[in-house]
Design a protein around this motif. Sequence first.
Motif, PDB file in Angstrom:
ATOM      1  N   MET A 188     114.930  66.407  -0.660  1.00 54.90           N
ATOM      2  CA  MET A 188     113.602  65.927  -0.365  1.00 54.90           C
ATOM      3  C   MET A 188     113.137  65.145  -1.579  1.00 54.90           C
ATOM      4  O   MET A 188     113.181  65.634  -2.690  1.00 54.90           O
ATOM      5  N   ARG A 189     112.718  63.922  -1.378  1.00 51.31           N
ATOM      6  CA  ARG A 189     112.287  63.067  -2.477  1.00 51.31           C
ATOM      7  C   ARG A 189     110.900  62.527  -2.162  1.00 51.31           C
ATOM      8  O   ARG A 189     110.589  62.236  -1.028  1.00 51.31           O
ATOM      9  N   GLY A 190     110.081  62.397  -3.175  1.00 48.66           N
ATOM     10  CA  GLY A 190     108.771  61.803  -2.983  1.00 48.66           C
ATOM     11  C   GLY A 190     107.639  62.562  -3.635  1.00 48.66           C
ATOM     12  O   GLY A 190     106.568  62.032  -3.813  1.00 48.66           O
ATOM     13  N   ALA A 191     107.860  63.812  -3.987  1.00 48.77           N
ATOM     14  CA  ALA A 191     106.833  64.548  -4.713  1.00 48.77           C
ATOM     15  C   ALA A 191     106.807  64.040  -6.151  1.00 48.77           C
ATOM     16  O   ALA A 191     107.759  63.425  -6.615  1.00 48.77           O
ATOM     17  N   GLY A 192     105.719  64.309  -6.847  1.00 51.54           N
ATOM     18  CA  GLY A 192     105.656  63.934  -8.251  1.00 51.54           C
ATOM     19  C   GLY A 192     106.433  64.916  -9.106  1.00 51.54           C
ATOM     20  O   GLY A 192     106.778  66.010  -8.661  1.00 51.54           O
ATOM     21  N   PRO A 193     106.746  64.539 -10.339  1.00 54.01           N
ATOM     22  CA  PRO A 193     107.431  65.473 -11.235  1.00 54.01           C
ATOM     23  C   PRO A 193     106.660  66.789 -11.344  1.00 54.01           C
ATOM     24  O   PRO A 193     105.435  66.794 -11.428  1.00 54.01           O
ATOM     25  N   ARG A 194     107.369  67.863 -11.259  1.00 49.00           N
ATOM     26  CA  ARG A 194     106.832  69.236 -11.375  1.00 49.00           C
ATOM     27  C   ARG A 194     105.999  69.660 -10.169  1.00 49.00           C
ATOM     28  O   ARG A 194     105.446  70.747 -10.158  1.00 49.00           O
ATOM     29  N   HIS A 195     105.864  68.825  -9.137  1.00 49.70           N
ATOM     30  CA  HIS A 195     105.225  69.287  -7.914  1.00 49.70           C
ATOM     31  C   HIS A 195     106.131  70.356  -7.298  1.00 49.70           C
ATOM     32  O   HIS A 195     107.350  70.296  -7.430  1.00 49.70           O
ATOM     33  N   ALA A 196     105.537  71.312  -6.633  1.00 49.58           N
ATOM     34  CA  ALA A 196     106.308  72.360  -5.966  1.00 49.58           C
ATOM     35  C   ALA A 196     106.252  72.128  -4.464  1.00 49.58           C
ATOM     36  O   ALA A 196     105.185  71.858  -3.911  1.00 49.58           O
ATOM     37  N   THR A 197     107.392  72.218  -3.816  1.00 46.34           N
ATOM     38  CA  THR A 197     107.472  72.067  -2.364  1.00 46.34           C
ATOM     39  C   THR A 197     107.870  73.391  -1.754  1.00 46.34           C
ATOM     40  O   THR A 197     108.871  73.988  -2.156  1.00 46.34           O
ATOM     41  N   TYR A 198     107.070  73.851  -0.803  1.00 45.23           N
ATOM     42  CA  TYR A 198     107.332  75.070  -0.037  1.00 45.23           C
ATOM     43  C   TYR A 198     107.828  74.625   1.328  1.00 45.23           C
ATOM     44  O   TYR A 198     107.171  73.841   2.004  1.00 45.23           O
ATOM     45  N   LEU A 199     109.000  75.083   1.712  1.00 50.92           N
ATOM     46  CA  LEU A 199     109.630  74.647   2.949  1.00 50.92           C
ATOM     47  C   LEU A 199     109.955  75.860   3.808  1.00 50.92           C
ATOM     48  O   LEU A 199     110.356  76.896   3.284  1.00 50.92           O
ATOM     49  N   TRP A 200     109.758  75.738   5.131  1.00 55.28           N
ATOM     50  CA  TRP A 200     110.120  76.819   6.040  1.00 55.28           C
ATOM     51  C   TRP A 200     110.446  76.278   7.420  1.00 55.28           C
ATOM     52  O   TRP A 200     110.030  75.177   7.784  1.00 55.28           O
ATOM     53  N   HIS A 201     111.224  77.051   8.156  1.00 62.51           N
ATOM     54  CA  HIS A 201     111.557  76.697   9.539  1.00 62.51           C
ATOM     55  C   HIS A 201     112.016  77.943  10.279  1.00 62.51           C
ATOM     56  O   HIS A 201     112.196  78.998   9.682  1.00 62.51           O
ATOM     57  N   CYS A 202     112.197  77.804  11.575  1.00 61.00           N
ATOM     58  CA  CYS A 202     112.625  78.948  12.378  1.00 61.00           C
ATOM     59  C   CYS A 202     114.126  79.167  12.236  1.00 61.00           C
ATOM     60  O   CYS A 202     114.847  78.329  11.707  1.00 61.00           O
ATOM     61  N   ASN A 203     114.581  80.306  12.747  1.00 55.53           N
ATOM     62  CA  ASN A 203     116.015  80.575  12.726  1.00 55.53           C
ATOM     63  C   ASN A 203     116.687  79.905  13.928  1.00 55.53           C
ATOM     64  O   ASN A 203     116.056  79.131  14.654  1.00 55.53           O
ATOM     65  N   ALA A 204     117.937  80.208  14.171  1.00 54.21           N
ATOM     66  CA  ALA A 204     118.709  79.531  15.211  1.00 54.21           C
ATOM     67  C   ALA A 204     118.177  79.776  16.621  1.00 54.21           C
ATOM     68  O   ALA A 204     118.414  78.984  17.519  1.00 54.21           O
TER      69      ALA A 204
END
Length: 109
Positions: free
Chosen positions: A1-17
């Motif tokens: 994932m690209r596009g956040a600023g330096p040191r920004h934190a990205t929280y990512l989640w999704h469902c299971n299969a």
Amino acid sequence: MRGAGPRHATYLWHCNAVGAYSLYDQPQANWPRGVRVADAEGAARFTSIVPGCYAGRWPHIHFEVFKSPEAAVSGEAAVLTARFALPQDVLARFTKALPDTRAAPGRRS
């Protein structure tokens, strides 16, 4: 994932299969979820499973971007909240291995 600023934190989640979300459908679980801090170029790398789908939704991944790792865990509002759908050509490589979710309970998110 690209596009956040330096040191920004990205929280990512999704469902299971099979289309279930931890913390929502299974409150005692905490998967597949993660936080990464962007490098100097604003990039963060995640490794996960291919999310399944549920009635009315194409497989997708949710994310929130926070101005710092501290903000991500302090309850501060995210600077961006969004989701992206997985491209059909990418999913085509995995669909034979995914479980049949047609009988899975529907969601409204």
